[in-house]
Motif scaffolding. Structure first.
Motif, short mmCIF file in Angstrom:
data_model
loop_
_atom_site.label_atom_id
_atom_site.label_comp_id
_atom_site.label_asym_id
_atom_site.label_seq_id
_atom_site.Cartn_x
_atom_site.Cartn_y
_atom_site.Cartn_z
N SER A 141 0.80 -1.34 0.01
CA SER A 141 0.09 0.01 0.01
C SER A 141 0.85 1.19 -0.07
O SER A 141 2.02 1.17 0.41
N ILE A 142 0.21 2.48 -0.34
CA ILE A 142 0.91 3.62 -0.11
C ILE A 142 0.68 4.42 0.83
O ILE A 142 1.00 5.61 1.02
N PHE A 143 -0.37 3.73 1.72
CA PHE A 143 -0.62 4.58 2.88
C PHE A 143 0.25 4.74 4.07
O PHE A 143 1.12 3.63 4.52
N CYS A 144 0.36 6.00 4.40
CA CYS A 144 1.18 6.17 5.71
C CYS A 144 0.44 7.18 6.50
O CYS A 144 -0.17 7.80 6.25
N GLN A 145 0.78 7.14 7.73
CA GLN A 145 0.13 7.96 9.11
C GLN A 145 0.68 9.47 8.77
O GLN A 145 0.08 10.04 9.47
N CYS A 146 1.73 9.74 8.06
CA CYS A 146 2.46 10.89 8.14
C CYS A 146 1.78 12.25 7.57
O CYS A 146 0.60 11.87 6.57
N PRO A 147 2.04 13.39 7.90
CA PRO A 147 1.21 14.75 7.21
C PRO A 147 1.57 14.60 5.74
O PRO A 147 0.49 14.98 5.12
N ALA A 148 2.79 14.27 5.47
CA ALA A 148 3.11 14.36 3.96
C ALA A 148 2.15 13.61 3.12
O ALA A 148 1.90 13.87 2.13
N PHE A 149 1.87 12.52 3.62
CA PHE A 149 1.04 11.51 2.72
C PHE A 149 -0.23 12.20 2.44
O PHE A 149 -0.76 12.37 1.51
N LYS A 150 -0.89 12.66 3.76
CA LYS A 150 -2.22 13.21 3.60
C LYS A 150 -2.14 14.53 2.67
O LYS A 150 -3.06 14.80 1.86
N PHE A 151 -1.08 15.33 2.93
CA PHE A 151 -1.02 16.72 2.13
C PHE A 151 -0.42 16.67 0.49
O PHE A 151 -1.00 16.71 -0.33
N SER A 152 0.79 15.79 0.63
CA SER A 152 1.53 15.97 -0.63
C SER A 152 0.80 14.74 -1.69
O SER A 152 0.88 14.92 -2.90
N VAL A 153 0.53 13.56 -1.05
CA VAL A 153 0.03 12.59 -1.88
C VAL A 153 -1.40 12.69 -2.29
O VAL A 153 -1.81 12.57 -3.24
N LEU A 154 -2.13 12.67 -0.99
CA LEU A 154 -3.91 12.76 -1.16
C LEU A 154 -4.30 14.13 -2.00
O LEU A 154 -5.14 14.16 -2.65
N LYS A 155 -3.99 15.12 -1.07
CA LYS A 155 -4.35 16.50 -1.41
C LYS A 155 -3.81 17.18 -2.64
O LYS A 155 -4.54 17.60 -3.44
N LYS A 156 -2.45 17.31 -2.65
CA LYS A 156 -1.75 18.16 -3.72
C LYS A 156 -1.35 17.47 -4.70
O LYS A 156 -1.55 17.76 -6.05
N LYS A 157 -1.41 15.90 -4.53
CA LYS A 157 -0.98 15.05 -5.50
C LYS A 157 0.42 15.47 -6.08
O LYS A 157 0.69 15.13 -7.55
N ASP A 158 1.22 15.89 -5.38
CA ASP A 158 2.67 16.26 -5.84
C ASP A 158 3.51 14.90 -5.75
O ASP A 158 4.48 14.94 -6.50
N SER A 159 3.42 14.04 -5.06
CA SER A 159 4.00 12.82 -5.07
C SER A 159 3.34 11.56 -5.07
O SER A 159 2.10 11.59 -4.72
N VAL A 160 3.79 10.44 -5.67
CA VAL A 160 3.17 9.40 -5.63
C VAL A 160 3.07 8.55 -4.50
O VAL A 160 1.96 8.03 -4.11
N MET A 161 4.05 8.94 -3.42
CA MET A 161 4.31 8.19 -2.17
C MET A 161 5.19 9.25 -1.33
O MET A 161 5.73 10.00 -1.93
N CYS A 162 5.02 8.86 0.22
CA CYS A 162 5.60 9.82 0.91
C CYS A 162 7.33 9.01 0.93
O CYS A 162 7.42 7.86 0.59
N LYS A 163 7.88 9.53 1.86
CA LYS A 163 9.32 9.17 2.02
C LYS A 163 9.36 7.98 2.62
O LYS A 163 10.29 7.07 2.83
N HIS A 164 8.44 7.97 3.62
CA HIS A 164 8.32 6.58 4.50
C HIS A 164 8.10 5.33 3.80
O HIS A 164 8.45 4.26 3.89
N VAL A 165 6.93 5.45 3.01
CA VAL A 165 6.82 4.38 2.04
C VAL A 165 7.61 4.11 1.37
O VAL A 165 7.91 2.63 1.02
N LEU A 166 8.34 5.03 0.54
CA LEU A 166 9.37 4.74 -0.44
C LEU A 166 10.48 4.08 0.34
O LEU A 166 11.05 3.13 -0.23
N ALA A 167 10.83 4.31 1.59
CA ALA A 167 11.93 3.86 2.34
C ALA A 167 11.82 2.51 2.56
O ALA A 167 12.52 1.66 2.58
#
Length: 142
Positions: A88-114
């Motif tokens: 999954s690309i789900f993460c609890q972090c704020p960047a997931f909610k903002f950059s991945v879900l809301k702005k769609k700037d990123s495919v996944m956050c750094k935590h999921v990618l790591a």
């Protein structure tokens, strides 16, 4: 040439293909080639650099319960542990909610990618917890 959605490259398919290369290169050379890093950077930009920093700092742990349930726990750069769900690309972090879900700037956050890269490279830490602790961990996910 006009592109339809069916012709647009699927980032996840590309990433999945690269993971085999990540695993192979890391097993044989103990590092990733500049070419592979450039390809990953084209997909993930600065998120890749942040994810690699987390991996280098040994912040990625596979947490398994006695019953076999498991999640990734990735400690962020500020020391906050985040739960990432497997496959999954789900993460609890704020960047997931903002950059991945809301702005769609990123495919996944750094935590999921790591978590994904560390698994492919075979460099995750492992921790076993009780089923009760796992249920509590999952219950308190936002």
């Amino acid at each position: 040439m006009k592109y339809t959605m069916a012709k647009v490259p699927d980032t996840f398919a590309i990433m999945h293909g690269l993971l085999g290369v990540v695993k192979s290169e890391f097993e044989s050379a103990g590092q990733l080639s500049p070419e592979l890093l450039r390809s990953l950077h084209m997909l993930h930009g600065q998120t890749l650099v942040s994810a690699l920093d987390l991996i280098d700092s040994k912040k990625v742990t596979i947490v398994t319960s006695n019953s076999g349930r498991w999640v990734y726990q990735v400690t962020g750069s500020a020391g906050t542990p985040y739960v990432c769900l497997p496959d999954s690309i789900f993460c609890q972090c704020p960047a997931f909610k903002f950059s991945v879900l809301k702005k769609k700037d990123s495919v996944m956050c750094k935590h999921v990618l790591a978590a994904i890269l560390a698994t492919a490279m075979g460099v995750t830490d492992k921790k076993t917890i009780s089923d009760e602790y796992m249920m509590d961990l999952l219950f308190h996910m936002d």
